[in-house]
Design a protein around this motif. Structure first.
Motif, PDB file in Angstrom:
ATOM      1  N   THR A  97       0.937  -1.101   0.113  1.00 38.44           N
ATOM      2  CA  THR A  97      -0.054   0.271  -0.002  1.00 38.44           C
ATOM      3  C   THR A  97       0.936   1.191  -0.102  1.00 38.44           C
ATOM      4  N   GLU A 115       0.366   5.657  -0.378  1.00 41.07           N
ATOM      5  CA  GLU A 115      -0.393   6.943  -0.479  1.00 41.07           C
ATOM      6  C   GLU A 115       0.002   7.407  -1.590  1.00 41.07           C
ATOM      7  N   THR A 116      -1.017   7.749  -2.741  1.00 41.92           N
ATOM      8  CA  THR A 116      -0.700   8.252  -4.021  1.00 41.92           C
ATOM      9  C   THR A 116      -1.070   9.778  -4.146  1.00 41.92           C
ATOM     10  N   THR A 166      -3.229   3.456  -2.823  1.00 44.93           N
ATOM     11  CA  THR A 166      -3.311   2.395  -3.841  1.00 44.93           C
ATOM     12  C   THR A 166      -2.581   1.055  -3.198  1.00 44.93           C
ATOM     13  N   ARG A 189      -1.921  -2.777  -3.995  1.00 44.39           N
ATOM     14  CA  ARG A 189      -1.460  -4.028  -5.154  1.00 44.39           C
ATOM     15  C   ARG A 189      -1.250  -5.193  -4.404  1.00 44.39           C
ATOM     16  N   GLU A 243      -5.216  -4.222  -8.265  1.00 40.90           N
ATOM     17  CA  GLU A 243      -4.969  -2.935  -7.882  1.00 40.90           C
ATOM     18  C   GLU A 243      -6.154  -2.305  -7.547  1.00 40.90           C
ATOM     19  N   ARG A 245      -7.709   1.098  -5.555  1.00 40.61           N
ATOM     20  CA  ARG A 245      -7.571   2.248  -5.053  1.00 40.61           C
ATOM     21  C   ARG A 245      -8.699   2.818  -4.210  1.00 40.61           C
ATOM     22  N   TRP A 246      -8.074   3.314  -2.990  1.00 44.54           N
ATOM     23  CA  TRP A 246      -8.822   3.749  -1.561  1.00 44.54           C
ATOM     24  C   TRP A 246      -8.782   5.251  -1.609  1.00 44.54           C
ATOM     25  N   SER A 305     -11.782   0.110  -8.629  1.00 52.19           N
ATOM     26  CA  SER A 305     -10.750  -0.664  -9.498  1.00 52.19           C
ATOM     27  C   SER A 305     -10.574  -0.246 -10.965  1.00 52.19           C
ATOM     28  N   LYS A 348     -16.359   1.907  -9.492  1.00 55.21           N
ATOM     29  CA  LYS A 348     -15.965   2.903  -8.394  1.00 55.21           C
ATOM     30  C   LYS A 348     -17.084   2.942  -7.571  1.00 55.21           C
TER      31      LYS A 348
END
Length: 156
Positions: A96, A98-99, A110, A112, A124, A126-127, A143, A149
């Motif tokens: 994990t 943070e993006t 994110t 993976r 993958e 995404r949160w 996803s 979403k």
């Protein structure tokens, strides 16, 4: 005097920077914790880890399910983007990070992982994580591979 003010300002900026970094790590760690074991919001009635659009969807899905006696709007494990997975493989391979941040200040994380030890099962997810009362809660999940979403998921 000026030097003391500059040192104090520098220390304050450094502490704020560290607080931001800790917050970023906390959001990514909060997501990581949802994979050991894999959390499934469809199991049980405790939706306390959810907020915002994610909470609204699961509440509506539960209502539809109660009214019809059938599966609600969501009928798969959103944390892994499917119904079948190897819990140990997911926990072993989860990464994990943070993006970024949303315009509202939510942490974007994110995740993976590999769903199964064999085959081509990389995932993958995404949160969107939001701090509520000092705790990280799930505001949205998506996803990009499967093109869904939660905040735009149909639920009639």
């Amino acid at each position: 005097m000026k030097r003391a003010v500059l040192v104090t300002l520098g220390l304050a900026a450094g502490l704020l920077s560290l607080a931001g970094a800790a917050s970023a790590e906390e959001a990514a760690e909060a997501v990581r914790a949802l994979y050991a074991p894999v959390w499934n919001p469809l199991e049980g009635e405790d939706l306390s880890k959810l907020t915002g659009p994610a909470l609204a969807l699961f509440e509506k899905s539960a209502k539809v399910s109660a009214e019809t006696g059938e599966a609600g709007c969501v009928d798969f494990v959103v944390t892994v983007g499917g119904q079948d997975f190897d819990d140990e493989e997911v926990a072993r391979t989860i990464e994990t990070v943070e993006t970024g941040r949303s315009p509202e200040g939510d942490a974007l994380v994110t995740a993976r992982f590999r769903s199964f030890p064999d085959g081509d099962a990389d995932q993958e997810i995404r949160w969107t994580m939001r701090q509520v009362g000092g705790a990280w809660k799930v505001a949205d999940i998506e996803s990009p591979l499967d093109e869904w979403k939660l905040s735009t998921f149909p639920c009639d």
